[in-house]
Design a protein around this motif. Structure first.
Motif, PDB file in Angstrom:
ATOM      1  N   ASP A  52      -0.169  -7.007   5.113  1.00 55.30           N
ATOM      2  CA  ASP A  52       0.452  -8.245   4.663  1.00 55.30           C
ATOM      3  C   ASP A  52      -0.691  -9.173   4.279  1.00 55.30           C
ATOM      4  OD1 ASP A  52       1.579 -10.745   4.372  1.00 55.30           O
ATOM      5  OD2 ASP A  52       3.027 -10.451   6.003  1.00 55.30           O
ATOM      6  N   LEU A  53      -0.776  -9.512   3.002  1.00 53.42           N
ATOM      7  CA  LEU A  53      -1.930 -10.278   2.510  1.00 53.42           C
ATOM      8  C   LEU A  53      -1.969 -11.696   3.073  1.00 53.42           C
ATOM      9  CD1 LEU A  53      -1.765  -9.019  -1.182  1.00 53.42           C
ATOM     10  CD2 LEU A  53      -3.538  -8.424   0.481  1.00 53.42           C
ATOM     11  N   SER A  54      -0.889 -12.139   3.683  1.00 53.20           N
ATOM     12  CA  SER A  54      -0.934 -13.469   4.309  1.00 53.20           C
ATOM     13  C   SER A  54      -1.650 -13.414   5.668  1.00 53.20           C
ATOM     14  CB  SER A  54       0.478 -14.047   4.460  1.00 53.20           C
ATOM     15  OG  SER A  54       1.224 -13.283   5.372  1.00 53.20           O
ATOM     16  N   ASP A  55      -2.016 -12.217   6.106  1.00 53.60           N
ATOM     17  CA  ASP A  55      -2.762 -12.024   7.360  1.00 53.60           C
ATOM     18  C   ASP A  55      -4.259 -11.852   7.001  1.00 53.60           C
ATOM     19  OD1 ASP A  55      -4.113 -10.835   9.503  1.00 53.60           O
ATOM     20  OD2 ASP A  55      -2.361  -9.705  10.165  1.00 53.60           O
ATOM     21  N   ALA A  56      -5.053 -12.891   7.291  1.00 51.91           N
ATOM     22  CA  ALA A  56      -6.461 -12.901   6.851  1.00 51.91           C
ATOM     23  C   ALA A  56      -7.269 -11.750   7.459  1.00 51.91           C
ATOM     24  CB  ALA A  56      -7.108 -14.237   7.206  1.00 51.91           C
ATOM     25  N   ALA A  57      -7.069 -11.489   8.735  1.00 54.33           N
ATOM     26  CA  ALA A  57      -7.870 -10.449   9.394  1.00 54.33           C
ATOM     27  C   ALA A  57      -7.533  -9.071   8.814  1.00 54.33           C
ATOM     28  CB  ALA A  57      -7.613 -10.472  10.906  1.00 54.33           C
ATOM     29  N   ALA A  58      -6.233  -8.828   8.602  1.00 54.33           N
ATOM     30  CA  ALA A  58      -5.817  -7.533   8.035  1.00 54.33           C
ATOM     31  C   ALA A  58      -6.359  -7.379   6.611  1.00 54.33           C
ATOM     32  CB  ALA A  58      -4.294  -7.430   8.048  1.00 54.33           C
ATOM     33  N   THR A  59      -6.392  -8.463   5.864  1.00 56.70           N
ATOM     34  CA  THR A  59      -6.887  -8.400   4.477  1.00 56.70           C
ATOM     35  C   THR A  59      -8.396  -8.132   4.473  1.00 56.70           C
ATOM     36  OG1 THR A  59      -5.126  -9.925   3.857  1.00 56.70           O
ATOM     37  CG2 THR A  59      -6.877  -9.592   2.253  1.00 56.70           C
ATOM     38  N   ASP A  60      -9.110  -8.731   5.409  1.00 55.82           N
ATOM     39  CA  ASP A  60     -10.552  -8.455   5.549  1.00 55.82           C
ATOM     40  C   ASP A  60     -10.802  -6.964   5.771  1.00 55.82           C
ATOM     41  OD1 ASP A  60     -12.161 -10.606   5.136  1.00 55.82           O
ATOM     42  OD2 ASP A  60     -12.163 -11.281   7.224  1.00 55.82           O
ATOM     43  N   THR A  61     -10.018  -6.378   6.655  1.00 54.88           N
ATOM     44  CA  THR A  61     -10.171  -4.944   6.946  1.00 54.88           C
ATOM     45  C   THR A  61      -9.856  -4.116   5.703  1.00 54.88           C
ATOM     46  OG1 THR A  61      -9.519  -5.387   9.210  1.00 54.88           O
ATOM     47  CG2 THR A  61      -9.423  -3.087   8.507  1.00 54.88           C
ATOM     48  N   LEU A  62      -8.788  -4.496   5.004  1.00 56.88           N
ATOM     49  CA  LEU A  62      -8.354  -3.743   3.816  1.00 56.88           C
ATOM     50  C   LEU A  62      -9.442  -3.697   2.743  1.00 56.88           C
ATOM     51  CD1 LEU A  62      -5.891  -2.386   2.343  1.00 56.88           C
ATOM     52  CD2 LEU A  62      -5.395  -4.651   1.394  1.00 56.88           C
ATOM     53  N   LEU A  63     -10.176  -4.797   2.580  1.00 56.14           N
ATOM     54  CA  LEU A  63     -11.146  -4.897   1.480  1.00 56.14           C
ATOM     55  C   LEU A  63     -12.479  -4.201   1.762  1.00 56.14           C
ATOM     56  CD1 LEU A  63     -10.989  -6.630  -1.345  1.00 56.14           C
ATOM     57  CD2 LEU A  63      -9.036  -6.721   0.202  1.00 56.14           C
ATOM     58  N   GLN A  64     -12.678  -3.749   2.988  1.00 57.93           N
ATOM     59  CA  GLN A  64     -13.957  -3.103   3.317  1.00 57.93           C
ATOM     60  C   GLN A  64     -14.253  -1.960   2.347  1.00 57.93           C
ATOM     61  OE1 GLN A  64     -16.341  -4.006   5.578  1.00 57.93           O
ATOM     62  NE2 GLN A  64     -15.005  -5.804   5.661  1.00 57.93           N
ATOM     63  N   GLY A  65     -15.400  -2.013   1.678  1.00 51.62           N
ATOM     64  CA  GLY A  65     -15.828  -0.918   0.797  1.00 51.62           C
ATOM     65  C   GLY A  65     -15.133  -0.880  -0.556  1.00 51.62           C
ATOM     66  N   VAL A  66     -14.339  -1.909  -0.865  1.00 49.61           N
ATOM     67  CA  VAL A  66     -13.591  -1.902  -2.141  1.00 49.61           C
ATOM     68  C   VAL A  66     -14.438  -2.514  -3.257  1.00 49.61           C
ATOM     69  CG1 VAL A  66     -11.605  -2.909  -3.340  1.00 49.61           C
ATOM     70  CG2 VAL A  66     -11.325  -1.906  -1.064  1.00 49.61           C
ATOM     71  N   ASP A  67     -14.564  -1.788  -4.380  1.00 45.92           N
ATOM     72  CA  ASP A  67     -15.335  -2.258  -5.533  1.00 45.92           C
ATOM     73  C   ASP A  67     -14.476  -3.108  -6.466  1.00 45.92           C
ATOM     74  OD1 ASP A  67     -17.730  -1.901  -7.477  1.00 45.92           O
ATOM     75  OD2 ASP A  67     -15.971  -1.325  -8.665  1.00 45.92           O
ATOM     76  N   THR A  68     -13.244  -2.630  -6.731  1.00 49.61           N
ATOM     77  CA  THR A  68     -12.362  -3.284  -7.708  1.00 49.61           C
ATOM     78  C   THR A  68     -10.960  -3.373  -7.119  1.00 49.61           C
ATOM     79  OG1 THR A  68     -13.646  -2.345  -9.537  1.00 49.61           O
ATOM     80  CG2 THR A  68     -11.412  -3.092 -10.065  1.00 49.61           C
ATOM     81  N   VAL A  69     -10.297  -4.505  -7.365  1.00 47.62           N
ATOM     82  CA  VAL A  69      -8.910  -4.666  -6.912  1.00 47.62           C
ATOM     83  C   VAL A  69      -8.014  -4.848  -8.138  1.00 47.62           C
ATOM     84  CG1 VAL A  69      -7.305  -6.036  -5.516  1.00 47.62           C
ATOM     85  CG2 VAL A  69      -9.712  -5.880  -4.838  1.00 47.62           C
ATOM     86  N   VAL A  70      -6.889  -4.158  -8.151  1.00 45.70           N
ATOM     87  CA  VAL A  70      -5.814  -4.469  -9.097  1.00 45.70           C
ATOM     88  C   VAL A  70      -4.729  -5.110  -8.244  1.00 45.70           C
ATOM     89  CG1 VAL A  70      -4.099  -3.514 -10.691  1.00 45.70           C
ATOM     90  CG2 VAL A  70      -6.450  -2.643 -10.705  1.00 45.70           C
ATOM     91  N   HIS A  71      -4.582  -6.427  -8.398  1.00 50.34           N
ATOM     92  CA  HIS A  71      -3.779  -7.204  -7.449  1.00 50.34           C
ATOM     93  C   HIS A  71      -2.377  -7.480  -8.007  1.00 50.34           C
ATOM     94  CE1 HIS A  71      -2.531  -9.974  -4.468  1.00 50.34           C
ATOM     95  NE2 HIS A  71      -2.767 -11.071  -5.166  1.00 50.34           N
ATOM     96  N   PHE A  72      -1.436  -6.654  -7.585  1.00 47.10           N
ATOM     97  CA  PHE A  72      -0.037  -6.797  -8.012  1.00 47.10           C
ATOM     98  C   PHE A  72       0.877  -7.129  -6.835  1.00 47.10           C
ATOM     99  CE2 PHE A  72       0.835  -5.444 -12.528  1.00 47.10           C
ATOM    100  CZ  PHE A  72      -0.477  -5.529 -12.953  1.00 47.10           C
ATOM    101  N   GLY A  73       0.319  -7.395  -5.661  1.00 41.58           N
ATOM    102  CA  GLY A  73       1.137  -7.697  -4.481  1.00 41.58           C
ATOM    103  C   GLY A  73       1.515  -9.161  -4.434  1.00 41.58           C
ATOM    104  N   GLY A  74       2.747  -9.449  -4.055  1.00 38.85           N
ATOM    105  CA  GLY A  74       3.192 -10.833  -3.908  1.00 38.85           C
ATOM    106  C   GLY A  74       4.637 -10.979  -4.316  1.00 38.85           C
ATOM    107  N   ILE A  75       5.101 -12.222  -4.275  1.00 28.92           N
ATOM    108  CA  ILE A  75       6.486 -12.496  -4.678  1.00 28.92           C
ATOM    109  C   ILE A  75       6.513 -12.651  -6.193  1.00 28.92           C
ATOM    110  CG2 ILE A  75       8.303 -14.235  -4.554  1.00 28.92           C
ATOM    111  CD1 ILE A  75       7.619 -14.495  -1.584  1.00 28.92           C
ATOM    112  N   ALA A  76       7.425 -11.916  -6.830  1.00 31.48           N
ATOM    113  CA  ALA A  76       7.423 -11.818  -8.291  1.00 31.48           C
ATOM    114  C   ALA A  76       8.536 -12.643  -8.928  1.00 31.48           C
ATOM    115  CB  ALA A  76       7.555 -10.347  -8.700  1.00 31.48           C
TER     116      ALA A  76
END
Ligand code: NAI
Length: 265
Positions: A52-76
């Protein structure tokens, strides 16, 4: 081509996210598919990168080692402010902060045409024109573009903000004769935004080569090496009559049906 070592797709279980898995896979050595846990489960995707991208700690963990993000998550969709605040505003902030800490190189952001949705239909505009958001949702995307600009200027994280139009299999109504982006053009645009060299900070509309389109961004498309190949025009006779009454703001303004949603008190 394996230009990108690790590519993260947020919103991977969503309508558009699901269409991007296969096209993105050849562009990277590893593709991470992330979404809310329940969304991954109902799409039958592995839950290893649930976040859940609204969770800062979880998002920090998710991004570890990531070079590029395609960001399509959220309310549309347009809706009450609080959920949009959590998913699109806090979520976007958490993503860029996590990207800064992780040394992420580039973010391709699914922004929206609703940033300029209060312009009259028919008026041609470019990314250089002043913003005129039409909704809480449009304002949340504007926050995202502002954040993307700031993180490039201050921290060198590249961003391509794609102000997407109507992403459906076929154009559904009269407005979409201007706003439609075909699935093929969407995939080509996102892949170009991932692979183009030295994009810096860039805003591009995401729209097919519709003769009736309202948005111009030839310079941004040239920088990405993208040219739309499809058009809504073959559907014109079928869908021209599908539109609100002429006095309705939904018929007058570029944001269409979003102008009919809210306020929410
Ligand atoms: P969608 O609603 O099908 O997919 C969005 C995904 O984001 C969902 O799977 C949802 O579970 C996930 N999500 C929601 N809140 C989240 C959170 N807090 N943390 C992590 N994930 C979360 O929407 P769609 O149509 O696939 O759109 C994808 C993106 O493209 C969205 O950002 C939307 O604003 C943007 N966009 C879409 C357009 C369209 O025509 N579908 C037009 C313009 C922009």
């Amino acid at each position: 081509m394996n230009a990108t070592p690790t590519l993260l797709l947020t919103g991977a279980a969503g309508l558009l996210g699901r269409t991007l898995h296969d096209p993105l896979r050849p562009l990277c050595a590893q593709l991470i598919l992330s979404d809310l846990p329940a969304a991954l489960q109902s799409a039958g995707l592995p839950s290893t990168a649930a976040c859940d991208l609204s969770d800062a700690a979880a998002t920090d963990t998710l991004l570890q080692g990531v070079d590029t993000v395609v960001h399509f998550g959220g309310i549309a969709m347009e809706g009450p402010f609080e959920p949009i605040l959590q998913a699109n505003i806090r979520g976007m902030f958490n993503l860029y902060e996590a990207a800064r800490r992780a040394g992420t190189r580039r973010i391709v952001f699914a922004s929206s045409n609703h940033i300029t949705g209060c312009y009259p239909q028919g008026q041609r505009i470019t990314p250089d024109d002043p913003v005129r958001p039409d909704s809480n949702y449009g304002v949340s995307k504007l926050f995202g573009e502002g954040l993307a600009r700031m993180y490039f200027d201050r921290y060198g994280i590249e961003s391509v903000c794609l102000r997407l139009g109507t992403c459906t299999l076929t154009p559904p109504d009269r407005r979409s004769l201007a706003t439609w982006i075909s699935p093929g053009d969407l995939v080509r645009l996102v892949c170009a935004a991932v692979t183009a060299p030295d994009v810096g900070f860039l805003i591009a509309y995401g729209v097919s080569a519709n003769p009736q389109r309202w948005w111009e961004c030839d310079a941004a498309w040239a920088k990405l090496g993208f040219a739309p190949q499809d058009s809504a025009e073959p559907w014109a006779s079928e869908i021209e009559g599908i539109c609100p009454a002429p006095e309705d703001p939904c018929a007058r303004l570029q944001g269409g049906s979003f102008l009919g949603l809210g306020p929410f008190d």
